[in-house]
Scaffold this motif. Sequence first.
Motif, PDB file in Angstrom:
ATOM      1  N   LYS A  99      21.580  -3.522  84.774  1.00  0.00           N
ATOM      2  CA  LYS A  99      21.443  -3.231  85.881  1.00  0.00           C
ATOM      3  C   LYS A  99      19.623  -3.188  86.122  1.00  0.00           C
ATOM      4  CE  LYS A  99      22.314   0.391  89.552  1.00  0.00           C
ATOM      5  NZ  LYS A  99      23.027   1.624  89.634  1.00  0.00           N
ATOM      6  N   SER A 101      16.502  -3.459  88.817  1.00  0.00           N
ATOM      7  CA  SER A 101      16.192  -2.906  90.184  1.00  0.00           C
ATOM      8  C   SER A 101      15.430  -4.234  90.854  1.00  0.00           C
ATOM      9  CB  SER A 101      15.276  -1.723  90.389  1.00  0.00           C
ATOM     10  OG  SER A 101      15.773  -0.451  89.870  1.00  0.00           O
ATOM     11  N   ARG A 105      10.864  -2.403  94.207  1.00  0.00           N
ATOM     12  CA  ARG A 105      10.937  -1.300  93.595  1.00  0.00           C
ATOM     13  C   ARG A 105       9.790  -1.063  92.493  1.00  0.00           C
ATOM     14  NH1 ARG A 105      16.861   1.273  93.644  1.00  0.00           N
ATOM     15  NH2 ARG A 105      17.643   0.445  95.839  1.00  0.00           N
ATOM     16  N   TRP A 237      17.315   7.981  91.004  1.00  0.00           N
ATOM     17  CA  TRP A 237      17.004   7.359  92.402  1.00  0.00           C
ATOM     18  C   TRP A 237      17.498   5.594  92.307  1.00  0.00           C
ATOM     19  CZ3 TRP A 237      11.789   9.859  93.573  1.00  0.00           C
ATOM     20  CH2 TRP A 237      12.121  11.138  93.843  1.00  0.00           C
ATOM     21  N   SER A 238      17.246   5.179  91.244  1.00  0.00           N
ATOM     22  CA  SER A 238      17.397   3.738  90.935  1.00  0.00           C
ATOM     23  C   SER A 238      18.669   3.396  90.164  1.00  0.00           C
ATOM     24  CB  SER A 238      16.158   3.079  90.321  1.00  0.00           C
ATOM     25  OG  SER A 238      16.077   3.421  88.865  1.00  0.00           O
ATOM     26  N   SER A 240      18.640   2.619  87.279  1.00  0.00           N
ATOM     27  CA  SER A 240      18.178   1.540  86.353  1.00  0.00           C
ATOM     28  C   SER A 240      17.154   2.066  85.350  1.00  0.00           C
ATOM     29  CB  SER A 240      17.727   0.274  86.948  1.00  0.00           C
ATOM     30  OG  SER A 240      16.961  -0.356  86.049  1.00  0.00           O
ATOM     31  N   LEU A 243      13.274   1.398  85.473  1.00  0.00           N
ATOM     32  CA  LEU A 243      12.085   1.653  86.396  1.00  0.00           C
ATOM     33  C   LEU A 243      11.273   2.771  85.852  1.00  0.00           C
ATOM     34  CD1 LEU A 243      11.832   0.470  89.090  1.00  0.00           C
ATOM     35  CD2 LEU A 243      12.884   2.389  90.055  1.00  0.00           C
ATOM     36  N   MET A 298      10.834   5.874  97.985  1.00  0.00           N
ATOM     37  CA  MET A 298      11.785   5.328  96.865  1.00  0.00           C
ATOM     38  C   MET A 298      13.168   6.199  96.932  1.00  0.00           C
ATOM     39  SD  MET A 298      11.852   3.360  93.760  1.00  0.00           S
ATOM     40  CE  MET A 298      10.625   3.198  93.366  1.00  0.00           C
ATOM     41  N   SER A 302      16.606   4.320  97.734  1.00  0.00           N
ATOM     42  CA  SER A 302      18.011   4.649  97.058  1.00  0.00           C
ATOM     43  C   SER A 302      19.220   4.944  98.037  1.00  0.00           C
ATOM     44  CB  SER A 302      17.722   5.593  95.854  1.00  0.00           C
ATOM     45  OG  SER A 302      17.517   6.929  96.336  1.00  0.00           O
ATOM     46  N   THR A 305      20.466   2.215  99.938  1.00  0.00           N
ATOM     47  CA  THR A 305      21.303   1.330  99.100  1.00  0.00           C
ATOM     48  C   THR A 305      22.579   1.756  98.941  1.00  0.00           C
ATOM     49  OG1 THR A 305      19.110   0.526  98.196  1.00  0.00           O
ATOM     50  CG2 THR A 305      21.329   0.029  96.914  1.00  0.00           C
TER      51      THR A 305
END
Length: 313
Positions: A99, A101, A105, A237-238, A240, A243, A298, A302, A305
């Motif tokens: 995963k 981003s 980002r 938030w991501s 991933s 990040l 950010m 998120s 998304t």
Amino acid sequence: MRKGLLAGYPPFTQLIMTFLTMVVCGLLLTFAGMLFAPLVTGLPLPDVIGMMNNGEIGNHLGLMRYLQTVQSFSLFIIPAFFLGYLFSGSAVEYFGFCKISPGNRFALVLLIMLMAIPCINLLASLNEMIVFPKSLSWLEIKLRNAENAAADITKLFLSVDNIGGMLFNVFMIALLPAVGEEFIFRGVIQKILARWTGNIHVAVIVAGFLFSLMHMQFYGFFPRWLLGAMFGYLLVWSGSIWLPIFAHFVNNTLAVIVSYLIHKGIIPEEIEIFGSSWSEIPVTVITAAICGWLLWRMYRISQQTTTTVETSL
């Protein structure tokens, strides 16, 4: 779908297993690393052991660098992969390696870390001003001595005269800690705490606290705690792990590059504490506000998304 041996265990048990794994791997693999030290450093094994026992390791920079690299693998990176396997059956799945981003980002994170520098420097300056009561003066002396010793070691690492030395420092001081520490504190510990408490904010704050505590440097504790919390929210938030790893890497790399440029006399030494003096407070406030706005962006990205994904299902 494979399941790890400890996948169904309670969070508290998984947390204890995490710390035990770090300690056991740290001790065993560091010992194994010492056995290979002669091949890397050219020093006889008795000399290596003697230097470590007598506290004379600072006299050999090559040995220090080697052991620092070994420590990153033995205490963080290897235990993290092992724990990922124990908890899910696959470290790749557990950490969400696949995963990644979007590039925008990562660009946003770069701006966040740059804008955070003055605020972090100010917080570090305030942290250094903490004075203990007289009854605890003995503890303050010990903490400041430990801080000075750590600063001396860091200065030895960073005092390089060529690009090759600086790039190795980026690898040793920036890349390895960014990968290893984020795997452990955000990828493992924060995830366990979130499951245990049912509150992601508590998980982020406590994981950030443990992250700062692990460095065992009180007079840099609060800025590291803030950074740890920031890294934790980037993961939340991501979704991933890459990040927060990138943010951690940027923070450490900037410190390495700035120290190199100062050592070469290219930039003034004062740049290292930019934002911490009273005359620079307006700049610090402005950059902190920008940093906060970027973090909000950010978060909003998120949320958008997530909404888009849910709508498409």
